[in-house]
Scaffold this motif. Structure first.
Motif, short mmCIF file in Angstrom:
data_model
loop_
_atom_site.label_atom_id
_atom_site.label_comp_id
_atom_site.label_asym_id
_atom_site.label_seq_id
_atom_site.Cartn_x
_atom_site.Cartn_y
_atom_site.Cartn_z
N PRO A 38 -4.73 12.55 -3.76
CA PRO A 38 -6.05 12.51 -4.41
C PRO A 38 -6.23 13.53 -5.53
O PRO A 38 -7.08 13.34 -6.40
N ASP A 39 -5.45 14.60 -5.53
CA ASP A 39 -5.64 15.67 -6.51
C ASP A 39 -4.53 15.76 -7.55
O ASP A 39 -4.49 16.70 -8.33
N SER A 40 -3.64 14.78 -7.56
CA SER A 40 -2.51 14.81 -8.48
C SER A 40 -2.37 13.45 -9.16
O SER A 40 -2.54 12.42 -8.51
N PRO A 41 -2.04 13.42 -10.46
CA PRO A 41 -1.86 12.12 -11.12
C PRO A 41 -0.60 11.39 -10.68
O PRO A 41 -0.50 10.18 -10.86
N ALA A 42 0.35 12.11 -10.10
CA ALA A 42 1.62 11.50 -9.73
C ALA A 42 1.95 11.78 -8.27
O ALA A 42 1.77 12.89 -7.78
N PRO A 43 2.47 10.79 -7.57
CA PRO A 43 2.95 11.02 -6.21
C PRO A 43 4.31 11.69 -6.23
O PRO A 43 4.99 11.73 -7.26
N THR A 44 4.73 12.21 -5.09
CA THR A 44 6.06 12.80 -5.00
C THR A 44 7.14 11.74 -4.80
O THR A 44 8.30 11.99 -5.09
N MET A 45 6.77 10.59 -4.24
CA MET A 45 7.67 9.49 -3.90
C MET A 45 8.69 9.89 -2.84
O MET A 45 9.75 9.28 -2.72
N ARG A 46 8.36 10.91 -2.04
CA ARG A 46 9.23 11.27 -0.91
C ARG A 46 9.18 10.17 0.15
O ARG A 46 8.13 9.61 0.43
N ASP A 47 10.32 9.88 0.72
CA ASP A 47 10.41 8.94 1.85
C ASP A 47 9.84 7.57 1.49
O ASP A 47 9.38 6.83 2.37
N HIS A 48 9.89 7.18 0.23
CA HIS A 48 9.23 5.94 -0.15
C HIS A 48 9.93 4.71 0.43
O HIS A 48 9.26 3.72 0.75
N HIS A 108 -6.64 -12.75 0.48
CA HIS A 108 -5.75 -11.58 0.57
C HIS A 108 -6.50 -10.38 0.01
O HIS A 108 -7.30 -10.51 -0.93
N ILE A 109 -6.22 -9.20 0.58
CA ILE A 109 -6.74 -7.96 0.02
C ILE A 109 -5.59 -6.98 -0.15
O ILE A 109 -4.75 -6.84 0.75
N ALA A 110 -5.54 -6.35 -1.32
CA ALA A 110 -4.54 -5.33 -1.62
C ALA A 110 -5.24 -3.98 -1.65
O ALA A 110 -6.12 -3.76 -2.49
N LEU A 111 -4.86 -3.09 -0.75
CA LEU A 111 -5.54 -1.81 -0.58
C LEU A 111 -4.68 -0.67 -1.11
O LEU A 111 -3.46 -0.65 -0.93
N ASN A 112 -5.33 0.28 -1.76
CA ASN A 112 -4.64 1.46 -2.30
C ASN A 112 -5.26 2.72 -1.70
O ASN A 112 -6.25 3.23 -2.22
N PRO A 113 -4.71 3.23 -0.59
CA PRO A 113 -5.28 4.41 0.07
C PRO A 113 -4.92 5.75 -0.56
O PRO A 113 -5.11 6.80 0.06
N LYS A 114 -4.41 5.77 -1.78
CA LYS A 114 -3.93 7.02 -2.36
C LYS A 114 -5.03 8.07 -2.50
O LYS A 114 -4.74 9.26 -2.54
N ILE A 115 -6.29 7.67 -2.54
CA ILE A 115 -7.39 8.63 -2.71
C ILE A 115 -7.76 9.32 -1.41
O ILE A 115 -8.51 10.30 -1.41
N SER A 116 -7.24 8.84 -0.29
CA SER A 116 -7.56 9.44 1.00
C SER A 116 -6.90 10.81 1.14
O SER A 116 -5.86 11.08 0.52
N ARG A 117 -7.47 11.66 1.98
CA ARG A 117 -6.89 12.98 2.25
C ARG A 117 -6.16 13.01 3.59
O ARG A 117 -5.71 14.08 4.02
N ARG A 118 -6.04 11.90 4.23
CA ARG A 118 -5.29 11.83 5.48
C ARG A 118 -3.84 11.47 5.21
O ARG A 118 -3.52 10.85 4.19
#
Length: 331
Positions: A42-52, A301-311
């Protein structure tokens, strides 16, 4: 007008046999997919892509219907987001090698900035290599700063979308095709694109309106992914889409309607769903109730993007798998 289809089949042959389409879409049913990256940031423009890769395999094992990849060629700080970093066409090929059932889609390729002949070759190749798990979502793009890099007038993107889609659809679906485009070349029927999609066709879904009318999308494309409207307008939103499809092709026609958005899944499962900017905030039970209402309205169909969550993302997937997916299983 005589019906072109029977028993709520898609407009063209091949789609009901194509594994991605069959996994995602069925009349009066809803499935759940995830928009990449499979990571909260939620606080970064880019993910780390670890364990993707491990996370993609986990999504498949848990029963999610699909993984959707966005097309963000360049980082624009004013938007503050780079999607899943990797080019979606390359990334689909990579994830296809590590998964076996989950559908792999784009949400969506910015078609006015893509060369449609090369795109057709890429899509058909990916569909073959993934054994029919490819869905191509296409959009017109919403970032004006990118267009000058390609020497394209942002205001022409609607016309370019129609032109490019016409060429793409012709060369990927027809043998030794004839076509004539003011922007993307000409074919005299002496050359053929190989390979063709594994099951004859690859579903082409509009992501957003792409500067087109809903009627044009219903007539020319295999489905529509839109942003969810405010909750009390969801039935009207679905009715408008299905009415266009039925008026064009008859009441037996089925073309799927999808919605997408951000998801802030909170820890309290009983917290009711509220609409937020670009998505939803909800507990798992509130989300399940919303999806039940969406399914009843005609959303498939629903496509969900949980990237904004802090969990933690793995925790979110487990909760969705236990509280939501049993009500909306993949086909």
């Amino acid at each position: 007008m005589q019906s072109r289809v029977q028993n709520l089949l898609p407009a063209e042959s091949g789609l009901t046999r194509q594994p991605a389409y069959a996994r995602l879409f069925a009349p009066e049913k809803l499935t759940v997919g995830l928009i990449l990256p499979l990571e909260t940031h939620p606080d970064s423009p880019a993910p780390t892509m670890r364990d993707h890769v491990v996370m993609a395999q986990k999504a498949e094992e848990l029963g999610f219907a699909s993984l959707w990849m966005r097309d963000v060629p360049f980082f624009d700080p004013s938007y503050g987001d780079v999607g899943q970093i990797f080019d979606p066409m390359v990334y689909i090929a990579y994830l296809a090698a590590f998964t076996s059932r989950i559908a792999l889609g784009t949400a969506g390729i910015v078609l006015p900035m893509r060369e449609p002949l090369i795109l057709a070759k890429q899509v058909a190749s990916l569909d073959q290599l993934s054994h029919g798990r490819m869905v191509i979502g296409l959009s017109s793009g919403d970032r004006p700063a990118e267009y000058p890099l390609f020497e394209i007038d942002f205001e022409t993107r609607g016309d370019r979308f129609r032109d490019a889609f016409g060429v793409y659809k012709t060369v990927i679906e027809k043998s030794f095709p004839h076509f004539d485009s003011p922007r993307f070349g000409r074919g005299w029927g002496t050359l053929d694109l190989v390979p063709k999609p594994a099951y004859g066709r690859t579903p082409a879904i509009a992501v957003g309106h792409a500067q087109q009318s809903l009627a044009w999308i219903a007539e020319n494309m295999d489905g529509f992914i839109g942003s969810s409207p405010v909750l009390n307008q969801l039935p009207l939103f679905a009715k408008q889409w299905h009415t266009h499809v039925h008026e064009l092709f008859g009441p037996e026609m089925f073309k799927p309607l999808c919605i997408g958005g951000f998801l802030d899944l909170v820890e309290n499962p009983n917290e009711p769903l509220v609409r937020t900017r670009g998505g939803f905030r909800s507990g798992s039970k509130g989300l399940a109730q919303f999806l039940s209402d969406a399914q009843a309205a005609g959303v498939n169909h629903i496509a969900l993007n949980p990237k904004i969550s802090r969990r933690p993302y793995a925790e979110l997937m487990d909760e969705l798998a236990s509280d939501v997916l049993p009500h909306f299983p993949s086909h």
